[in-house]
Design a protein around this motif. Structure first.
Motif, PDB file in Angstrom:
ATOM      1  N   LEU A 128       0.562  -1.325   0.204  1.00 12.45           N
ATOM      2  CA  LEU A 128      -0.001  -0.159   0.097  1.00 12.45           C
ATOM      3  C   LEU A 128       0.923   1.314  -0.018  1.00 12.45           C
ATOM      4  O   LEU A 128       0.664   1.792  -0.965  1.00 12.45           O
ATOM      5  CB  LEU A 128      -0.973  -0.127   0.912  1.00 12.45           C
ATOM      6  N   GLU A 129       2.251   1.565   0.748  1.00 11.24           N
ATOM      7  CA  GLU A 129       2.562   1.780   0.671  1.00 11.24           C
ATOM      8  C   GLU A 129       3.752   2.799  -0.170  1.00 11.24           C
ATOM      9  O   GLU A 129       3.432   3.563  -1.277  1.00 11.24           O
ATOM     10  CB  GLU A 129       4.231   2.331   1.754  1.00 11.24           C
ATOM     11  N   ASP A 130       3.551   1.825  -1.155  1.00 13.16           N
ATOM     12  CA  ASP A 130       4.670   1.579  -2.827  1.00 13.16           C
ATOM     13  C   ASP A 130       3.338   2.310  -3.735  1.00 13.16           C
ATOM     14  O   ASP A 130       3.953   2.903  -4.616  1.00 13.16           O
ATOM     15  CB  ASP A 130       4.726   0.446  -2.800  1.00 13.16           C
ATOM     16  N   PHE A 131       2.134   1.246  -2.971  1.00 13.78           N
ATOM     17  CA  PHE A 131       1.332   2.304  -4.494  1.00 13.78           C
ATOM     18  C   PHE A 131       0.556   3.927  -4.055  1.00 13.78           C
ATOM     19  O   PHE A 131       1.049   4.369  -4.983  1.00 13.78           O
ATOM     20  CB  PHE A 131      -0.173   1.031  -3.964  1.00 13.78           C
ATOM     21  N   ILE A 132       0.865   4.054  -3.253  1.00 11.36           N
ATOM     22  CA  ILE A 132       1.049   5.698  -2.747  1.00 11.36           C
ATOM     23  C   ILE A 132       2.202   6.275  -3.306  1.00 11.36           C
ATOM     24  O   ILE A 132       1.715   7.588  -3.685  1.00 11.36           O
ATOM     25  CB  ILE A 132       0.222   5.862  -1.481  1.00 11.36           C
ATOM     26  N   ILE A 133       2.833   6.091  -2.972  1.00 11.03           N
ATOM     27  CA  ILE A 133       4.366   6.918  -3.743  1.00 11.03           C
ATOM     28  C   ILE A 133       3.965   6.487  -4.828  1.00 11.03           C
ATOM     29  O   ILE A 133       3.956   7.597  -5.596  1.00 11.03           O
ATOM     30  CB  ILE A 133       5.527   5.823  -3.141  1.00 11.03           C
ATOM     31  N   THR A 134       4.378   5.816  -5.884  1.00  8.35           N
ATOM     32  CA  THR A 134       4.138   5.470  -6.617  1.00  8.35           C
ATOM     33  C   THR A 134       3.041   6.484  -8.238  1.00  8.35           C
ATOM     34  O   THR A 134       3.384   7.326  -9.241  1.00  8.35           O
ATOM     35  CB  THR A 134       3.431   4.017  -7.583  1.00  8.35           C
ATOM     36  N   HIS A 135       1.517   6.292  -7.270  1.00  8.78           N
ATOM     37  CA  HIS A 135       0.324   7.587  -8.002  1.00  8.78           C
ATOM     38  C   HIS A 135       0.244   8.645  -7.329  1.00  8.78           C
ATOM     39  O   HIS A 135      -0.391   9.678  -7.746  1.00  8.78           O
ATOM     40  CB  HIS A 135      -0.475   5.964  -7.987  1.00  8.78           C
ATOM     41  N   TYR A 136       1.317   9.032  -5.875  1.00  5.92           N
ATOM     42  CA  TYR A 136       0.103  10.483  -5.405  1.00  5.92           C
ATOM     43  C   TYR A 136       1.945  11.186  -4.824  1.00  5.92           C
ATOM     44  O   TYR A 136       2.201  12.094  -4.072  1.00  5.92           O
ATOM     45  CB  TYR A 136      -0.104   9.730  -4.450  1.00  5.92           C
ATOM     46  N   GLU A 137       3.249  10.538  -5.659  1.00  7.23           N
ATOM     47  CA  GLU A 137       4.724  10.974  -5.444  1.00  7.23           C
ATOM     48  C   GLU A 137       4.640  12.351  -5.584  1.00  7.23           C
ATOM     49  O   GLU A 137       4.130  12.451  -6.958  1.00  7.23           O
ATOM     50  CB  GLU A 137       5.175  10.108  -5.463  1.00  7.23           C
ATOM     51  N   THR A 138       4.728  13.491  -4.427  1.00  3.38           N
ATOM     52  CA  THR A 138       4.984  15.173  -5.325  1.00  3.38           C
ATOM     53  C   THR A 138       6.388  14.497  -5.984  1.00  3.38           C
ATOM     54  O   THR A 138       7.813  14.595  -5.020  1.00  3.38           O
ATOM     55  CB  THR A 138       5.213  16.113  -4.478  1.00  3.38           C
TER      56      THR A 138
END
Length: 145
Positions: A128-138
């Motif tokens: 989940l962390e990786d998914f969020i980083i991949t899609h929402y990283e600034t």
């Protein structure tokens, strides 16, 4: 510049609030029943994310979006988390149509299995962390001037 929601492993995560989502009030009764059902994998996952325990991110449990009830929803990201149990084995076409509809609203869907929540929770949370980083990283290229 996009507003920062949180940081995961030092990486800034930007907000992605999706406005004016459709809502079917006829599902309210079913929503209450689903919340009372207390499915074990949902309870386990909820204990990990409720009250902003997961990187200060606010999760809603059992949220109505359109004519569907999603397992978990993060308003500030436009992110749905779905826990697929054995009942989903027979529902692949339905799940595909449902996911396509939700994505057409500008939402992202992160799917995990009931088995993994019960047996590999730390891996689920890392994914989940990786998914969020991949899609929402600034990143500099994703910033709006």
């Amino acid at each position: 510049m996009k507003e920062i929601l949180t940081h995961i492993n030092g990486i800034p995560i930007h907000k992605n609030f999706v406005e004016n989502l459709p809502y079917n009030p006829l599902l309210k009764v079913l929503l209450k029943e689903k919340r009372k059902a207390r499915i074990l994998s949902e309870v386990i996952f909820w204990k990990k994310v409720r009250a902003k325990k997961f990187h200060e991110i606010d999760f809603d449990r059992q949220r109505i979006i359109g004519s569907y009830i999603v397992d978990f929803y993060v308003k500030t990201l436009g992110l749905i988390v779905e826990i697929d149990g054995s009942s989903h084995d027979e529902q692949q076409v339905y799940d595909g149509i449902r996911q396509e509809y939700l994505e057409s609203l500008g939402l992202l869907v992160f799917r995990i299995t009931d088995f993994d929540v019960k047996n590999n929770l730390w891996i689920v949370m890392k994914e989940l962390e990786d998914f969020i980083i991949t899609h929402y990283e600034t990143t500099p290229s994703s910033k709006i001037e």
